[in-house]
Write a protein that holds these residues in place. Structure first.
Motif, PDB file in Angstrom:
ATOM      1  N   VAL A  69      31.695  39.148  37.432  1.00 42.94           N
ATOM      2  CA  VAL A  69      32.477  39.067  36.201  1.00 42.94           C
ATOM      3  C   VAL A  69      33.928  38.839  36.580  1.00 42.94           C
ATOM      4  O   VAL A  69      34.470  39.522  37.458  1.00 42.94           O
ATOM      5  CB  VAL A  69      32.355  40.358  35.361  1.00 42.94           C
ATOM      6  CG1 VAL A  69      33.186  40.257  34.088  1.00 42.94           C
ATOM      7  CG2 VAL A  69      30.907  40.660  35.028  1.00 42.94           C
ATOM      8  N   SER A  70      34.547  37.895  35.910  1.00 44.08           N
ATOM      9  CA  SER A  70      35.965  37.631  36.121  1.00 44.08           C
ATOM     10  C   SER A  70      36.771  38.845  35.673  1.00 44.08           C
ATOM     11  O   SER A  70      36.569  39.357  34.565  1.00 44.08           O
ATOM     12  CB  SER A  70      36.390  36.398  35.321  1.00 44.08           C
ATOM     13  OG  SER A  70      37.786  36.267  35.328  1.00 44.08           O
ATOM     14  N   LEU A  71      37.684  39.313  36.510  1.00 42.02           N
ATOM     15  CA  LEU A  71      38.514  40.454  36.142  1.00 42.02           C
ATOM     16  C   LEU A  71      39.546  40.082  35.082  1.00 42.02           C
ATOM     17  O   LEU A  71      40.034  40.949  34.358  1.00 42.02           O
ATOM     18  CB  LEU A  71      39.196  41.037  37.381  1.00 42.02           C
ATOM     19  CG  LEU A  71      38.244  41.599  38.438  1.00 42.02           C
ATOM     20  CD1 LEU A  71      39.023  42.117  39.635  1.00 42.02           C
ATOM     21  CD2 LEU A  71      37.343  42.673  37.856  1.00 42.02           C
ATOM     22  N   SER A  72      39.856  38.798  34.973  1.00 41.83           N
ATOM     23  CA  SER A  72      40.796  38.361  33.939  1.00 41.83           C
ATOM     24  C   SER A  72      40.100  38.024  32.624  1.00 41.83           C
ATOM     25  O   SER A  72      40.761  37.791  31.614  1.00 41.83           O
ATOM     26  CB  SER A  72      41.612  37.162  34.426  1.00 41.83           C
ATOM     27  OG  SER A  72      40.771  36.054  34.658  1.00 41.83           O
ATOM     28  N   ASP A  73      38.759  37.993  32.630  1.00 39.36           N
ATOM     29  CA  ASP A  73      37.971  37.721  31.424  1.00 39.36           C
ATOM     30  C   ASP A  73      36.734  38.623  31.447  1.00 39.36           C
ATOM     31  O   ASP A  73      35.618  38.171  31.658  1.00 39.36           O
ATOM     32  CB  ASP A  73      37.564  36.251  31.366  1.00 39.36           C
ATOM     33  CG  ASP A  73      36.791  35.900  30.099  1.00 39.36           C
ATOM     34  OD1 ASP A  73      36.737  36.736  29.171  1.00 39.36           O
ATOM     35  OD2 ASP A  73      36.234  34.795  30.042  1.00 39.36           O
TER      36      ASP A  73
END
Length: 127
Positions: A69-73
């Motif tokens: 999972v993207s930490l920014s999304d």
């Protein structure tokens, strides 16, 4: 937190803000909303850009479905996954992992045949 089992395998991933360590700082998403096989992980690790979840066991038994999972999304649109068992059917049932600058490594534990020595390495740029 890494989703594993609360009576049955689940995919609820949770993160807590370090600057707001309270119930208002909690975010979660259900990885299984992206793909129903994304549940029953044991162990995870992070890079600057992503949280990674090590596949262990889902509703169908040992699993090879790795997720990040993207930490920014941190939402369903930020979820990516691959089935390591598509590369080799023995690549299932891992106990955690770790990352270097270039690769994610998944630590073997047990696949459908019992204890396993099959480790997996995935390029971070080609996940």
């Amino acid at each position: 937190y890494v989703p594993y089992n609360n009576g049955s395998p689940h995919g609820y991933a949770v993160r807590v803000s370090l600057s707001d360590f309270s119930s208002s700082g909690v975010e979660y998403l259900n990885l299984a909303d992206t793909n129903s096989n994304l549940k029953g992980f044991i162990g995870g690790f992070a890079t600057d850009a992503h949280a990674y979840y090590a596949p262990f066991n889902n509703d169908d038994g040992r699993s090879g479905y790795a997720a990040r999972v993207s930490l920014s999304d941190f939402s369903s649109s930020g979820v990516e996954y691959l089935n390591l068992a598509d590369t080799n059917p023995n690549l299932k049932g891992f106990f955690g992992g770790f990352a270097t600058d270039a690769h994610a490594y998944y630590v073997p534990h047990a696949n459908d045949g019992g204890r396993s020595g099959y480790a997996a390495r995935v390029s971070l740029s080609d996940f």
